[in-house]
Write an enzyme that holds these catalytic residues in place. Structure first.
Site, short mmCIF file in Angstrom:
data_model
loop_
_atom_site.label_atom_id
_atom_site.label_comp_id
_atom_site.label_asym_id
_atom_site.label_seq_id
_atom_site.Cartn_x
_atom_site.Cartn_y
_atom_site.Cartn_z
N GLU A 1 -8.70 14.86 7.73
CA GLU A 1 -9.66 15.74 8.37
C GLU A 1 -8.99 16.58 9.45
O GLU A 1 -9.29 17.77 9.60
CB GLU A 1 -10.80 14.91 8.97
N ASP B 1 -4.87 6.38 -4.74
CA ASP B 1 -4.63 7.75 -5.18
C ASP B 1 -4.75 7.86 -6.70
O ASP B 1 -4.66 6.85 -7.42
CB ASP B 1 -3.25 8.22 -4.74
N ARG C 1 -2.14 14.81 -1.76
CA ARG C 1 -3.44 14.16 -1.68
C ARG C 1 -4.51 15.22 -1.88
O ARG C 1 -4.45 16.29 -1.27
CB ARG C 1 -3.62 13.48 -0.33
N ASP D 1 0.86 -1.18 0.00
CA ASP D 1 0.00 0.00 0.00
C ASP D 1 0.90 1.24 0.00
O ASP D 1 2.11 1.14 0.22
CB ASP D 1 -0.90 -0.04 1.24
N LYS D 2 0.32 2.40 -0.25
CA LYS D 2 1.12 3.63 -0.24
C LYS D 2 0.91 4.44 1.03
O LYS D 2 1.81 4.59 1.84
CB LYS D 2 0.80 4.50 -1.47
N THR D 3 -0.31 4.92 1.21
CA THR D 3 -0.58 5.82 2.33
C THR D 3 -0.44 5.09 3.65
O THR D 3 -1.12 4.09 3.89
CB THR D 3 -1.98 6.42 2.21
N THR E 1 -2.44 1.50 -4.80
CA THR E 1 -2.94 2.65 -4.05
C THR E 1 -4.25 3.14 -4.64
O THR E 1 -4.54 2.91 -5.82
CB THR E 1 -1.90 3.79 -4.06
N ASP F 1 -6.45 -2.82 3.48
CA ASP F 1 -5.37 -3.70 3.05
C ASP F 1 -5.52 -5.12 3.60
O ASP F 1 -4.68 -5.97 3.30
CB ASP F 1 -4.01 -3.14 3.51
#
Length: 1283
Positions: free
Chosen positions: A621, A811, A729, A427-429, A809, A935
């Site tokens: 957030e 994104d 992002r 995964d990326k984030t 990802t 994930d």
């Protein structure tokens, strides 16, 4: 207790089963039936709250445990042989002696199982007796009871910081807003607090809740293990007589529905709430937490699967050896001229025929040679893995001081698979990045604004990190006041894209920044970057009684970008109005800034809210809220019914929250419907993924918009593309003013959907989609998620180790590519194939074209021993088509030739599908690493799943096989511990097979001289002790502590990891070479003493004792040749085994006078040790037996040394010389084995003017009709193949 007939009990049991299997359950309060016997209780069919996780009972432990152990075929095999030994015609040993090995192993296993079950019993008892409060109608209050006393239909009161005992429908809380905060770390690992709300419209007895007033029928779904899903419906009912008749009148038509937001799950902890009262809907084993308690996961390693095959080969070998013994016995009997006196007939004077005797002898030989199948191998493997895990978990380099966490090993049986990984899916984030968001830029009404404070903050970080010392004592250059935003030239074409490979994650604990950081470390921004006068923000802000409609007005130097947001260009219903704008002098870039000013006569006192701290469900957030706070728009309070915001003027606005349309994976957005405090209009604000919002608006071409809105949408889309190229992002924000008529109509549909029990989720989502139409775009944000420390170095090391790295990802493409370059997943010299299409025909053409290029490259004779540097970038839509059945094989073949693949815009389901397809099609070892709940599917689909304990909870960690805290730990975990675990265990297993074959063949060769009668020349007890004590510890020590190469060399030369990939050390040829060597050594150990004693009158045990001793020396010295790194432990274990052998054998020879009649081993070893020939035989035989293996090792390591042997020599050099050799060797091997090269130019490409590092977003012509574009991006050019 009254007696009931068996028929009534059976009938009641069947009714209970039907009630539990219904899709919907009807539950009522137990209070009217309190004190009645169980058969009169309305909820009697549902289980109680007591749990039992034990497997055994005291009475049935032995039979149940034996049944459990006999699920292992090895145990059945050895028990069967032990029983067979009790048959007189086939027994080879004393029957009781033959039972000892299997009995010892099974008893040890039973003791382990009993201890584990006893610990489960203690845990169950402690949990079941935990105190809780249950309401009693007789006592008219909540009384203290135990968890095991809770039943479905009870009212339970949970105090703050207590654990919820059962699944409760929340009816009342001490909070006036009906909110209860819970922590679900025991269930999903998430430590952030979650809100649960009281089921509205059910209880009206606030503030003092009276359970007796609850007169509703609770209709809920059948229990399931979905922690995020729950359906319940409450219907008001009336009872004629609560005590006497459970018969209910017709319920009212009014129904109230609720979901997971009103359910307190068993195992959760109540926080920040004095108390909460709930109605028990599920208890005991039907609670969601218990349904999710599946116990530890079991995976079979690749080495274990190979081991099972070799065990089968040993069984086949044993069969042929026994068949040879039976045939030899038959021929020997046939060759006898007369019946010898030692063949004693039965009581009837009858002798068995040679055929029948040979048949019996077949089974006798199986009993005699059973050690060929290693009975203790599996136990030894488990001990070795426990030792390996101990060293992994105690590695200081895998400890993260910031989080005070170390690596966790949850799957105890696949440690060796860490050394055979060929594909990594990441995964990326949160996995490659910190998942600590930094607000960097935003676009408002088509105008782009930078967040200068964070730019200064990151500049200070990068500069100080370069000096390895982070200091924040100096005051940065003066920046704008905290409420101002600067406009900036939005032409990003000339901006250099800085990659995150030069960014480090280190931050000092005293770092202060002006906001926009989601991490508490830098939330404060306190005062170092503000103006000198702390009263400036308030003293310069004009206040007006009306509301603010214009937020920002800006001017820019370039004429083509000049714009002023006028009054009529602002979307109706904005909650802010700028009554007065004062221009300030432009900065050095010619840009003007505008600020919000407040008059000095403000009637509100200047107050600060620096003590506020926010807790958000996502880091994005939190970054947005802190960014707003930096500019004076402070979120003061958030309740289920209201949001309080403080303006820069100091005025507080309270927005009434009418509804929240929560995020779901289909809509990719969330909305909140509020009532404007000034205009009293209904306003819908929507936040979501840029592509999801823009699709609603019809962008990137804004077909659905007109006028100024179309211009705003086009400019915002341009800004989004630029943000993505910078690796930020992106989120989009919209609003909509809802009319009273529309709201009332929608509200009816919404309530109907919330009250539904069937298909509730779909109906609720439909109502959200119904309202989220005709949205007006407000703007977009760009948030930076910085790379973790040492991510580029880790990815480069993994690629050099022969591991293909895929990043999956969600994104957008530009963001993913930027991060790909930053973490060195993509290199500047790579040929990057960008696959993005909207129809299957196009996708097929792209795959075929790319495959043709790859095949042409491989067929070129000039490209021998080289591999092309190809990287593939593919989006989720194209990936979905590429994974279809007809394209799957071609796509996998293309991906196999790519050294890295980047998949963007993919869903969690697509992540797991990619892992499964690659693993099954290419038959490779896969590893998946991630940090979030999205994930989990990918982690469970891979051969090894690794979870990272990051900012997104612990779901990935709980579902993983190993858990780490930083991505950089993956480097040492695989390259060092993975290599060590695999080589150690592989060599130990091979040695174990060799040891057993070499020893058992001594008995086999002796059969040629005893008429294949099953006689042994070694005492039975010494044979058992040989494998049980004398030679058991050295191989276990070998598997735990051997180290072929040091960690420094393995990290410095990642290519060494390739030795474990594919077949690795444990090859089919290696196994059989060791088997042949075992046969040779057994021949030497048997026939050299045989020839030495030939013609003498030595007895059977006097001949067998030297053989036993020689075999011990040979087997232990064989292990000494295989050991790569000697330590004191090796010397103690091996030397101790030899000493133990002589001590036990001497003691046995001294005390055993009639242990094995008619033979007598008394004083045999002392007499042998007094004979010089004994020592000469031990020396000569051991040397002859081991000479071929030693010679082979010397010649192989001298003439054609393997990379591991060459690396071993580096360990003997001093550190400075070693580092120079490593650099030289890596460059030599890299140039000799894998040469960087580009694909040849296609036959008819169209070469275009270079457009920078990455192409622009596709135009309409790129994606219309049957024409498609395959973007092949290299360092200096871009080429398109038009078909």
């Amino acid at each position: 207790m009254t007696w009931r007939s068996p028929l009534a009990l059976v009938r009641d049991a069947l009714r209970g089963q039907r009630a539990r299997e219904k899709d919907l359950r009807n539950l009522v309060s137990n209070l009217p039936y309190e004190g009645l016997e169980k058969r009169k209780q309305p909820n009697r069919y549902f289980p109680g709250n007591a749990i039992k996780t034990t497997k055994y009972t005291l009475l049935f432990f032995i039979p149940m445990n034996l049944f459990e152990q006999f699920h292992r075929l090895a145990n059945i095999y050895f028990v069967g042989l032990a029983i067979l030994n009790f048959v007189p015609v086939v027994n080879a040993f004393e029957p009781e002696i033959a039972l000892i090995p299997i009995c010892v192993i099974m008893c040890l296993t039973a003791l382990k199982d009993a201890w584990e079950d006893f610990r489960r019993y203690q845990s169950d008892r402690k949990l079941n007796n935990t105190p809780c409060f249950i309401y009693s109608r007789k006592a008219k209050k909540f009384i203290e009871r135990r968890w095991k006393d809770v039943r479905v239909g009870d009212f339970v009161k949970v105090i703050c910081n207590e654990i919820v005992p059962a699944d409760l429908l929340l009816l009342h809380t001490s909070d006036p807003n009906g909110v209860c905060h819970i922590e679900t770390s025991n269930l999903d690992g998430e430590t952030n607090l979650k809100q649960r709300r009281v089921m509205s419209g059910v209880c009206i007895s606030d503030p003092d809740f009276e359970p007796e007033s609850f007169n509703s029928l609770v209709v809920c779904e059948k229990p399931n293990n979905n922690l995020n899903h729950f359906k319940v419906l409450c219907v008001s009912i009336k009872c004629k007589d609560h005590m006497d008749s459970p018969k209910r009148e017709k319920p009212d038509k009014e129904k109230v529905g609720a979901g997971i937001e009103s359910l307190l799950l068993r195992g959760c902890t109540v926080r920040n709430t004095d108390h909460a009262v709930g109605f028990v809907v599920y208890a005991g084993h039907e609670t969601k937490s218990m349904l999710n308690n599946n116990g530890p996961r079991y995976k079979r390693s690749k080495l274990e699967r190979k081991l099972n095959k070799d065990v089968i080969f040993c069984v086949i070998l044993l069969f042929f050896m026994c068949l040879n013994g039976a045939l030899g016995h038959f021929l020997w009997l046939q060759a006898l001229p007369t019946v010898p006196p030692y063949l004693v007939p039965d009581s009837n004077g009858h002798l068995d025929s040679p055929g029948l005797s040979s048949f019996y002898m077949f089974f006798t030989m199986i009993i005699l040679l059973q050690v060929l199948i290693p009975i203790s191998l599996y136990v030894s493997i488990e001990l070795v893995k426990i030792g390996q895990i101990f060293f992994i978990t105690n590695d200081i380099d895998l400890y993260d001081e910031a989080t005070d966490s170390r690596i966790q090993c949850k799957a105890l049986n696949i440690t060796e698979d860490l050394g055979q990984i060929e594909y990594i899916f990441s995964d990326k984030t949160g996995t490659l990045t910190e998942n600590k968001m930094v607000f960097r830029r935003c676009s408002i009404m088509g105008t782009e604004y930078p967040h200068k404070e964070n730019a200064v903050r990151l500049a200070v970080l990068e500069e100080s990190e370069a000096e390895e010392n982070v200091l924040f004592n100096k005051r940065p250059q003066p920046v704008k006041p905290r409420w101002s935003l600067d406009t900036e030239d939005t032409n990003f074409e000339d901006r250099q894209h800085q990659h995150g490979s030069h960014r480090k994650s280190k931050v000092a604990g005293n770092a202060q920044s002006n906001v926009a950081f989601s991490s508490p470390l830098v939330n404060g921004f306190s005062h170092s970057l503000q103006s000198n006068n702390p009263m400036d923000p308030l003293s310069n802000m004009p206040k007006k009684s009306g509301y603010f409609s214009n937020i920002f007005t800006s001017w820019q130097r370039k004429p083509n970008r000049n714009r002023t947001i006028s009054e009529d260009s602002v979307v109706e219903g904005d909650i802010f109005n700028l009554p007065e704008i004062m221009e300030e002098p432009g900065d050095i870039n010619g840009l003007r800034r505008c600020s919000l000013y407040a008059p000095t006569n403000s009637d509100k006192p200047a107050t600060t809210s620096d003590n506020l701290s926010y807790e958000a469900e996502s880091p994005d957030e939190a970054a947005l809220v802190y960014a707003a706070k930096a500019y004076g728009f402070t979120l003061l309070a958030r309740t289920p019914d209201s949001v309080t915001v403080r303006l820069p003027s100091g005025e507080d606005l309270v927005f009434e929250v009418l509804d929240t349309l929560t995020f779901d994976s289909f809509r990719k957005r969330m909305s909140i419907l509020v009532r404007d405090p000034i205009t009293k209009k209904y306003v819908l604000y929507t936040k979501g993924a840029d592509y999801a919002i823009m699709e609603l608006l019809g962008t990137p071409y804004a077909e659905n918009l007109r006028g100024i809105q179309k211009k705003i949408a086009a400019d915002t889309q341009h800004h989004l593309d630029c943000y993505a190229k910078d690796g930020l992002r992106t989120l989009c924000f919209t609003k909509k003013v809802v009319s009273d008529k529309e709201y009332k109509s929608w509200f009816v549909n919404r309530q109907r959907a919330l009250a539904a029990i069937e298909n509730r989720e779909q109906l609720v989502m439909d109502t959200a989609v119904q309202l989220e139409t005709n949205l007006c775009l407000l703007g977009a944000t760009g948030i930076e998620d910085r790379l973790q420390e040492s991510v580029p170095d880790t990815i480069m090391a993994l690629r050099e180790a022969g591991i293909q790295v895929w990043v999956l990802t969600g994104d957008k493409l530009e963001t993913a590519v930027n991060i790909g370059y930053a973490c060195r997943l993509l290199e500047d010299e790579d040929l990057v194939i960008n696959m993005s299409c909207k129809n299957k025909l196009t996708c097929t053409s792209i795959v075929d074209c790319a495959l043709q290029e790859v095949r042409r490259y491989n067929e070129d004779p000039r490209n021998v021993d080289t591999t092309p540097d190809i990287s593939l970038v593919i989006d989720g839509l194209t990936l979905n088509m590429a994974l279809s059945s007809d394209l799957q094989d071609r796509f996998v073949e293309l991906a196999k030739h790519c050294r890295s693949v980047l998949c963007c815009r993919v869903t969690p389901l697509q992540k797991s599908s990619v892992v499964k397809v690659v693993r099954e099609k290419l038959k490779v070892m896969t590893l998946a690493v991630g940090d979030g709940a999205n994930d989990v599917n990918m982690i469970q689909a891979a051969d090894i799943g690794i979870g990272i304990s990051g900012q997104e909870g612990m779901q990935a960690v709980m579902a993983s096989d190993f858990a780490i805290s930083r991505f950089k730990h993956l480097k040492k975990l695989l390259l060092v511990h993975g290599h060590w675990c695999y080589t150690r265990l592989a060599n130990m297993i091979i040695y174990f097979f060799y040891k057993n074959v070499a020893y058992v063949n001594l008995l086999f060769w002796y059969q040629f001289f005893c008429g294949f009668s099953g006689t042994t020349m070694i005492d039975y007890w010494l044979m058992i002790f040989f494998n049980l004590f004398f030679t058991s510890a050295p191989p276990i020590m070998f598997g735990i502590m051997d180290r072929d190469i040091s960690a420094e060399i393995l990290l410095g030369v990642p290519e060494l990891y390739r030795t474990g990939q594919g077949e690795g050390e444990y090859k089919f040829s290696t196994f059989w070479v060791n088997m042949l060597d075992a046969f040779y050594q057994s021949l030497a150990c048997f026939f050299i003493p045989y020839l030495a004693y030939q013609g003498s009158d030595i007895d059977i045990f006097s001949f067998g004792t030297p053989l036993n001793t020689i075999s011990l020396f040979t087997i232990l010295l064989h292990l000494s040749i295989e050991i790569k790194a000697w330590t004191a432990v090796h010397l103690i274990i091996i030397g101790g085994s030899v000493v133990l052998y002589f001590v036990v054998t001497l003691a046995y020879s001294a005390v055993c006078v009639t242990c094995n009649p008619p033979s007598n081993p008394y004083w045999i070893l002392p007499r042998q040790m007094a004979d010089p020939m004994f020592y000469l035989l031990c020396l000569i035989t051991t040397v002859v037996a081991l000479l071929p293996r030693y010679t082979f090792h010397v010649l192989r390591n001298s003439i054609a040394p393997s990379p591991l042997v060459q690396a071993k020599h580096l360990d003997q050099l001093d550190p400075s010389t070693r580092s120079e050799y490593i650099k030289e060797w890596r460059s030599f091997r890299g140039g000799g084995q894998v040469k960087s090269s580009r694909l040849s130019t296609p036959p008819s490409p169209t070469l275009e003017t270079p457009v920078g590092m990455y192409p622009q977003s596709p135009t309409v012509s790129d994606i219309m009709g049957d024409e498609f574009t395959l973007n092949v991006i290299s360092e200096n050019y871009q080429r398109h193949l038009h078909l």
